[in-house]
Design a protein around this motif. Structure first.
Motif, short mmCIF file in Angstrom:
data_model
loop_
_atom_site.label_atom_id
_atom_site.label_comp_id
_atom_site.label_asym_id
_atom_site.label_seq_id
_atom_site.Cartn_x
_atom_site.Cartn_y
_atom_site.Cartn_z
N ASP A 77 0.86 -1.18 0.00
CA ASP A 77 0.00 0.00 0.00
C ASP A 77 0.90 1.23 0.00
OD1 ASP A 77 -1.83 2.05 0.41
OD2 ASP A 77 -3.10 0.81 1.69
N LEU A 78 1.19 1.70 -1.19
CA LEU A 78 2.11 2.84 -1.33
C LEU A 78 1.53 4.11 -0.74
CD1 LEU A 78 3.52 2.07 -4.88
CD2 LEU A 78 4.68 1.79 -2.69
N ASP A 79 0.22 4.30 -0.87
CA ASP A 79 -0.38 5.51 -0.32
C ASP A 79 -0.22 5.56 1.20
OD1 ASP A 79 -1.23 6.54 -2.80
OD2 ASP A 79 -3.05 5.34 -2.74
N LYS A 80 -0.43 4.44 1.87
CA LYS A 80 -0.24 4.40 3.32
C LYS A 80 1.22 4.61 3.68
CE LYS A 80 -4.26 1.65 4.55
NZ LYS A 80 -4.76 0.38 5.09
N GLU A 112 8.36 7.66 -6.06
CA GLU A 112 8.81 7.25 -7.40
C GLU A 112 8.19 5.91 -7.81
OE1 GLU A 112 12.97 6.69 -9.75
OE2 GLU A 112 12.81 8.26 -8.24
N ILE A 113 8.13 4.97 -6.88
CA ILE A 113 7.51 3.68 -7.17
C ILE A 113 6.04 3.88 -7.50
CG2 ILE A 113 6.78 1.47 -6.16
CD1 ILE A 113 9.44 1.55 -4.55
N LYS A 114 5.36 4.71 -6.73
CA LYS A 114 3.95 5.00 -6.96
C LYS A 114 3.74 5.61 -8.35
CE LYS A 114 -0.34 6.06 -5.51
NZ LYS A 114 -1.31 5.26 -6.22
N ASP A 118 1.70 3.93 -11.34
CA ASP A 118 0.59 4.64 -11.98
C ASP A 118 0.80 4.72 -13.50
OD1 ASP A 118 -0.61 4.98 -9.53
OD2 ASP A 118 -0.04 7.10 -9.31
N LEU A 119 2.03 5.00 -13.92
CA LEU A 119 2.33 5.04 -15.36
C LEU A 119 2.14 3.67 -16.00
CD1 LEU A 119 5.47 7.37 -15.45
CD2 LEU A 119 3.17 7.89 -16.29
N ILE A 120 2.56 2.64 -15.31
CA ILE A 120 2.38 1.28 -15.84
C ILE A 120 0.90 0.97 -15.97
CG2 ILE A 120 2.63 -1.17 -15.25
CD1 ILE A 120 5.41 -0.39 -14.07
N GLY A 124 -1.03 0.21 -19.31
CA GLY A 124 -1.81 -1.02 -19.41
C GLY A 124 -3.23 -0.73 -19.87
N GLN A 125 -3.81 0.35 -19.34
CA GLN A 125 -5.17 0.72 -19.74
C GLN A 125 -5.20 1.14 -21.20
OE1 GLN A 125 -8.05 0.34 -17.94
NE2 GLN A 125 -8.97 0.79 -19.91
N LYS A 126 -4.20 1.91 -21.63
CA LYS A 126 -4.11 2.29 -23.05
C LYS A 126 -3.99 1.06 -23.93
CE LYS A 126 -1.96 6.81 -22.36
NZ LYS A 126 -0.70 7.57 -22.49
N LEU A 127 -3.17 0.11 -23.49
CA LEU A 127 -3.00 -1.12 -24.25
C LEU A 127 -4.32 -1.90 -24.34
CD1 LEU A 127 -1.03 -3.01 -25.72
CD2 LEU A 127 -0.54 -4.05 -23.50
N ARG A 128 -5.03 -1.99 -23.21
CA ARG A 128 -6.32 -2.69 -23.22
C ARG A 128 -7.31 -1.98 -24.14
NH1 ARG A 128 -4.68 -3.26 -17.91
NH2 ARG A 128 -5.83 -1.44 -17.18
N ASP A 129 -7.31 -0.63 -24.10
CA ASP A 129 -8.20 0.14 -24.97
C ASP A 129 -7.86 -0.10 -26.45
OD1 ASP A 129 -9.41 1.14 -22.69
OD2 ASP A 129 -8.42 3.11 -22.81
#
Length: 170
Positions: A77-80, A112-114, A118-120, A124-129
């Motif tokens: 949980d990166l946000d936490k 940076e990991i977050k 998020d970019l990945i 991934g969403q662009k690829l699925r679209d």
């Protein structure tokens, strides 16, 4: 000529030695955590969560944040982790610059990991679209080919009808 003894090497202040030891402890903990299975990290994370709920010390906060970073799957949980590290960095004692710096280092890594995750996810969403768009276009192509074949069949029938002699219809 008499041999002069070398001057003694000054010892670091006690607080620096203690902090250095604490940072070394964190590095050893990281090494230990890295070798754990996902289930072991989950148990360690739950233990850290309970310890932090019981006593909201700087050490417990850092341990919990660290484990949120180290966990994989549902436990991560990166946000936490970012929230805990931000407060750890802000609330670190002013006489403890090493802990503040260490919290800042972990915070920078977590952010940076977050951002990377998020970019990945966006990619991934662009690829699925794009895949869905490609699948839709493929289906349209199949539909158009079927219509073209139907038109060709109709044209062939019309040509056959026109090619028949008129007296054959009688």
């Amino acid at each position: 000529m008499p041999v002069r003894p070398e001057p003694p090497v000054p010892c670091p202040p006690a607080s620096t030695a203690a902090v250095r030891s604490e940072v070394e402890d964190w590095l050893l903990f990281q090494e230990k955590t890295r070798k754990m299975s996902a289930a072991e990290v989950s148990r360690e994370l739950e233990s850290a969560r309970l310890a932090y709920q019981k006593e909201r010390s700087e050490s417990n906060r850092m341990r919990l944040a660290f484990l949120y970073l180290a966990a994989t799957g549902k436990g991560r949980d990166l946000d936490k982790a970012i929230g805990l590290l931000e407060s750890a960095q802000k609330e670190a004692r002013s006489d403890d610059p090493a802990r503040r710096a260490f919290a800042g280092l972990l915070l920078g890594l977590a952010v940076e990991i977050k951002r990377d995750e998020d970019l990945i996810e966006q990619d991934g969403q662009k690829l699925r679209d794009e895949q869905k768009r490609g699948d839709d276009l493929q289906q349209k192509l199949i539909d158009l080919q079927a219509k073209l074949e139907a038109l060709k069949a109709m044209e062939l029938r019309v040509r056959r009808i026109k090619a028949r002699p008129l007296d054959a219809n009688k």
